[in-house]
Design a protein around this motif. Sequence first.
Motif, PDB file in Angstrom:
ATOM      1  N   LYS A 354       0.869  -1.167   0.000  1.00 44.32           N
ATOM      2  CA  LYS A 354       0.000   0.000   0.000  1.00 44.32           C
ATOM      3  C   LYS A 354       0.905   1.215   0.000  1.00 44.32           C
ATOM      4  CE  LYS A 354      -0.957   0.897   4.891  1.00 44.32           C
ATOM      5  NZ  LYS A 354      -2.026   1.055   5.899  1.00 44.32           N
ATOM      6  N   VAL A 355       0.434   2.295  -0.598  1.00 47.13           N
ATOM      7  CA  VAL A 355       1.233   3.498  -0.763  1.00 47.13           C
ATOM      8  C   VAL A 355       0.625   4.622   0.061  1.00 47.13           C
ATOM      9  CG1 VAL A 355       1.973   5.292  -2.383  1.00 47.13           C
ATOM     10  CG2 VAL A 355       2.033   2.876  -3.066  1.00 47.13           C
ATOM     11  N   VAL A 356       1.461   5.260   0.850  1.00 44.51           N
ATOM     12  CA  VAL A 356       1.044   6.472   1.554  1.00 44.51           C
ATOM     13  C   VAL A 356       1.790   7.631   0.898  1.00 44.51           C
ATOM     14  CG1 VAL A 356       0.907   7.679   3.752  1.00 44.51           C
ATOM     15  CG2 VAL A 356       0.709   5.173   3.692  1.00 44.51           C
ATOM     16  N   ARG A 357       1.064   8.440   0.128  1.00 37.80           N
ATOM     17  CA  ARG A 357       1.648   9.582  -0.571  1.00 37.80           C
ATOM     18  C   ARG A 357       1.536  10.814   0.312  1.00 37.80           C
ATOM     19  NH1 ARG A 357       1.334  11.070  -6.021  1.00 37.80           N
ATOM     20  NH2 ARG A 357       0.974  13.209  -5.376  1.00 37.80           N
ATOM     21  N   VAL A 358       2.661  11.425   0.622  1.00 36.33           N
ATOM     22  CA  VAL A 358       2.683  12.613   1.468  1.00 36.33           C
ATOM     23  C   VAL A 358       3.111  13.815   0.627  1.00 36.33           C
ATOM     24  CG1 VAL A 358       3.641  13.690   3.525  1.00 36.33           C
ATOM     25  CG2 VAL A 358       3.251  11.217   3.491  1.00 36.33           C
ATOM     26  N   PHE A 530       3.828  -4.794   2.512  1.00 34.36           N
ATOM     27  CA  PHE A 530       4.672  -3.690   2.970  1.00 34.36           C
ATOM     28  C   PHE A 530       4.060  -2.362   2.544  1.00 34.36           C
ATOM     29  CE2 PHE A 530       6.047  -4.410  -1.310  1.00 34.36           C
ATOM     30  CZ  PHE A 530       6.611  -3.243  -1.791  1.00 34.36           C
ATOM     31  N   THR A 531       4.557  -1.314   3.150  1.00 38.65           N
ATOM     32  CA  THR A 531       4.071   0.037   2.882  1.00 38.65           C
ATOM     33  C   THR A 531       5.167   0.848   2.206  1.00 38.65           C
ATOM     34  OG1 THR A 531       2.604  -0.022   4.789  1.00 38.65           O
ATOM     35  CG2 THR A 531       3.139   2.146   3.922  1.00 38.65           C
ATOM     36  N   ILE A 532       4.777   1.652   1.236  1.00 42.85           N
ATOM     37  CA  ILE A 532       5.682   2.602   0.603  1.00 42.85           C
ATOM     38  C   ILE A 532       5.254   3.995   1.053  1.00 42.85           C
ATOM     39  CG2 ILE A 532       6.560   3.523  -1.571  1.00 42.85           C
ATOM     40  CD1 ILE A 532       5.559   0.805  -2.826  1.00 42.85           C
ATOM     41  N   LEU A 533       6.135   4.686   1.746  1.00 48.06           N
ATOM     42  CA  LEU A 533       5.874   6.047   2.197  1.00 48.06           C
ATOM     43  C   LEU A 533       6.606   6.973   1.226  1.00 48.06           C
ATOM     44  CD1 LEU A 533       4.498   7.709   4.410  1.00 48.06           C
ATOM     45  CD2 LEU A 533       6.517   7.383   5.837  1.00 48.06           C
ATOM     46  N   ARG A 640      -2.372  10.617   1.416  1.00 46.88           N
ATOM     47  CA  ARG A 640      -3.354   9.763   0.764  1.00 46.88           C
ATOM     48  C   ARG A 640      -2.881   8.312   0.798  1.00 46.88           C
ATOM     49  NH1 ARG A 640      -3.366  11.929  -4.044  1.00 46.88           N
ATOM     50  NH2 ARG A 640      -2.329  10.357  -5.286  1.00 46.88           N
ATOM     51  N   VAL A 641      -3.788   7.401   1.126  1.00 46.34           N
ATOM     52  CA  VAL A 641      -3.458   5.974   1.174  1.00 46.34           C
ATOM     53  C   VAL A 641      -4.035   5.279  -0.055  1.00 46.34           C
ATOM     54  CG1 VAL A 641      -3.687   3.828   2.471  1.00 46.34           C
ATOM     55  CG2 VAL A 641      -3.457   5.991   3.697  1.00 46.34           C
ATOM     56  N   THR A 652      -7.356   4.397  -4.658  1.00 42.16           N
ATOM     57  CA  THR A 652      -7.547   5.151  -3.429  1.00 42.16           C
ATOM     58  C   THR A 652      -8.979   4.947  -2.967  1.00 42.16           C
ATOM     59  OG1 THR A 652      -5.986   6.801  -4.223  1.00 42.16           O
ATOM     60  CG2 THR A 652      -7.392   7.431  -2.372  1.00 42.16           C
ATOM     61  N   GLU A 653      -9.155   4.188  -1.944  1.00 41.49           N
ATOM     62  CA  GLU A 653     -10.497   3.954  -1.420  1.00 41.49           C
ATOM     63  C   GLU A 653     -10.407   3.464   0.016  1.00 41.49           C
ATOM     64  OE1 GLU A 653     -11.242  -0.609  -3.013  1.00 41.49           O
ATOM     65  OE2 GLU A 653     -12.312   1.033  -3.950  1.00 41.49           O
TER      66      GLU A 653
END
Length: 816
Positions: A354-358, A530-533, A640-641, A652-653
Motif C-alpha cells: 500500500k502506498v502512503v503519498r505525502v 509492505f508500505t511505501i511512504l 493519501r493511502v 484510493t479507497e
Amino acid sequence: MDKKKLSETDIITKFIMPAVLSAGWNLMKQIRQEVKLRDGKVIVRGQLGVRKTVKSADIVLYHKFGQPLAVIEAKANKHEIGKGIQQGLDYARLLEVPFIFASNGDGFIFHDKTNLTQLETEISLDDFPTPEQLWQKYCAYRGFTTAQLPLITPDYHDDGSGKEPRYYQLQAINKTLEAISNGQNRIILVMATGTGKTYTAFQIIWRLWKSRQKKRILFLADRNILVDQSKNNDFLPFGSAMTKVTKRTVDPAFEIHLALYQALTGPEESQKAYKQVDRDFFDLIIIDECHRGSASEDSAWREILEYFSGATQVGLTATPKETEDVSNIDYFGEPVYTYSLKEGIEDGFLAPYKVVRVDIDVDLQGWRPTKGQIDNHGELIDDRIYNQKDFDRTLVIDERTELVAQTITSYLERTDPMAKTIVFCNDIDHADRMRRALVNVNPKQVAKNEKYVMKITGDDEIGKAQLDNFINPKKAYPVIATTSELMSTGVDAKTCKLVVLDQNIQSMTKFKQIIGRGTRIDDRYNKLWFTILDFKKATELFADEKFDGEAVKIMVSTPEDIIDDEDGTFLDDLAGELAGNGEQTDATDDANNNVNEPEQDYNANQKDGEMGSDWGDDEEEKRFIKFKVSGVSVKKMAERVQYYDTDGKLVTESFKDYTRKTIQKQFTSLDDFTRKWNEAERKQTIIDELANEGVIWQALEDDISKDLDPFDLICHVAFDQPPLTRKERANNVKKRNYFTKYSQQAQTVLNALLDKYADAGVTEIESIHVLKVQPFNQMGKPMEIAKQAFGNRKGYDQAITDLEAQLYTATDAKAS
C-alpha cells in the motif's frame, strides 16, 4: 460399497492411484499428490493482510523430478466424470504440460493437447497411459530431437528436504535448457525481485554441470553481497568444486567460479585476471543483475563477456536495462522467460503494497530565497524557485528533513515501531542528515539501542557492518536504515515492512529495484505486505504502462539529445560527489568496498556511474553546490493511502468502500444476501467466502464496531441498513420465550450459547468445540451434552440451525 457416498480422497485412494500405479508410474519418483502451485494472494486493508485460500493440484505426474508431464484432477463419484477438467487445465497452464486427466473414479477424461483431431476422450481405468507413452508424446509435441535430450533431461538437485522449484522457476529453468539445446548461447531471464533468481541459476548450473554438458562455470556479479549470499546459501551443494575468485587469481583447479567483475578486471592490463585462462576455459557464464554494468557496449565489464564469447551466457535480471543507447535485449536477445511482479503478487509469492503519498507544501508550491539571502554557510543562494527535484540535491531545508523524519516516526509509532525500514535518500549527505533527524525524533528508541537508526551507505564501514543484522529477521536492530544507493539492489531484506522514498527517482529500472526491497514475503515473521511512504511522487511510476509490462527494446538514433542516463545515476553520482565534500556515492563506493584487497572498481568512470571529464567546468560545478537553509515554515498538505488492486493498479479507497463493492458483486441485493445467509447451513461458509475475496473481518470491526456480527456488518456497509449489536440480537431471542419448547437441560445449553454468541459471534456457536469450554465443560463432554439435552448430535445441530434462524429473523431489523 456405495461409490456415490465416497469422498474425493477415497476416490483417489481406491480407484485413481491404483490405475496410475498399474500403468507403471513410480510412486516415489514420478507421482506427487496435493501439489500447491500458488501460495495464495495476500489481500491488504488497514494494517491487516490475509491470504486467499488456494487449491492444490490433486496429482502431478513427472517424467523425473522437476519435469512435469501431466495433471490429474479428481472429484467425488457423485459428480460427472469430467467435472475437474477445467480446474486441471488451469494447473496445466502453470506447469506448461499438455496432458490433463479428470476422474470421478469411473474412468478418465483425457485432455491431450498433442492430439488436435480429438482433444478430449474418455478412457477406462485400465487404459491409463504409461510413463513412456506420455514422454514420447511430450517429446514429439515439443519437437525435441534425440541430440537435445542430454541437455533437456539432466536431473535437478534434490536435497531430500522437499524443497523444489516453484512452477515459474521450473519454467525458467526448463526453457533455458531448451534454448541451450537449440544452440542459443545468449539467454536472458527476467524475474521480479524476490522470486528466487539465484536458486533458479543454481538449478540451471547444477543440471548442466552434473551431466557434464558444461564443465567450467563462471557466476558473475557486481556486488560482494550477491556473490557471498550465493556461495553461502543456494550454491552450497557445489562444495569443494566451487571457489570465490579473490586476489585477481583464476584457479583452474576449480570448476565453479564465483566472481565480482572487479576481481576479474581493472584499468591496467595486469589487472585483467580473466586473461589468465584461455578464451574457451569457461563454457557457461551466469550474469547476475545483468541490467547494470554489463549492459553497456562500452563498459569495461563487457570485455569479460566478449573474451569468453564462445561460452553460453545467461543473464538474470528483474529489470532489463532499456535506454536510448543501452539494451540488454540487444545483447542477449528476447527473454526466454518473464515472471513479473504482478504475477508474483497474484500467485502469493510476492508481497503486495500500500502506498502512503505525502505532499509537502514547499514541494508543491516551491521555495524562493529573499533577495540577497545567504545560506547557513554564508553562500549566496541563487535567486530562483526551488522545487521538489531540488530539495536535498541542490538545496537543503532543515525543516523539510525534520518533517519527513517525524512523518516516518509517526507512521511507525501507530503501526509497529520495530518494523524494518529503509529510507532512500538522494545521496550520502542526505542519508547522514536523515539519520540525525530520525535519531532526534526517536530519543526513547535510541536510548534503548543506539542502533535503532543507522546510516548504511558505501562510505561508512560501521554502517555497512550492520547490513547483515538489518536483513537478518532474528536481529531486532538496526530498525531504520538510511541509504541512497547501497541498499537499492541485492539486499535480501525479507522482513522489510516500510520503504520510504525521499529520493528523486526518474528511472523505471531503479524504481523497480527499490520497490523490490519490500516485495519478499516471510510468513514466519508475519511479513505478508509492505508500505511505501512516498515524499517525492515516485510512486506515480506505478501508473506507467512500462512498470510491469514486457521488456521492450528501445533504440533511437539521436542519443545526443539525452541529458541524463536512464538510471539517473550519472547526475546523482556527480551531485553526491560535489555536494558531499569529496564523498563517493553509494553505487561507486559500494563497488570499491565490496572487493578484496587490493581490488578496486575502476569502472566508476564507465556507464552506470560515469564521471565525464568534461564536467570539470566551474560553472557546471556551481550548479551542484548545495545550499542549506533553516527557519523555513514547512508543513504537510495532504496524505493519501492507496492499495494494490486486483488488476495490479493502485486505488484510493476506504476499506468500507472496498467491502461494499466486493459484497455487492457477490449479492445482487439485501434480499439476495439475507436469503442466502439464512439458507446457509453454516454461516461460517459465507464468512470464509467473503474473506477469500478480501473482506478482512478484523479490519472491518476495527473500522466500524467490534460489537457487530458479520451479518450486521454486511447489511450496514453494503446495504446501508441500521445494525443490531450481537447483544441486542441475543436479548431479542431471549424475550420471545422461544426456548420453552426444549427441556430444562437444553434451555440451559441454549442460553449459554446465546451468551457465547453475544461475546464472540456466530462462528463461535457453530463449532462443536464450543462445548469444550466454560461453562459447558462442567456439563459433560460434547457428545454427552448433545445426547442428554437434544437426543443426539443431529438433534443438537438442528437446535443450532433453529437458534440461528431466531437470531436473524427479519422482525429484528431496526427501523430505518
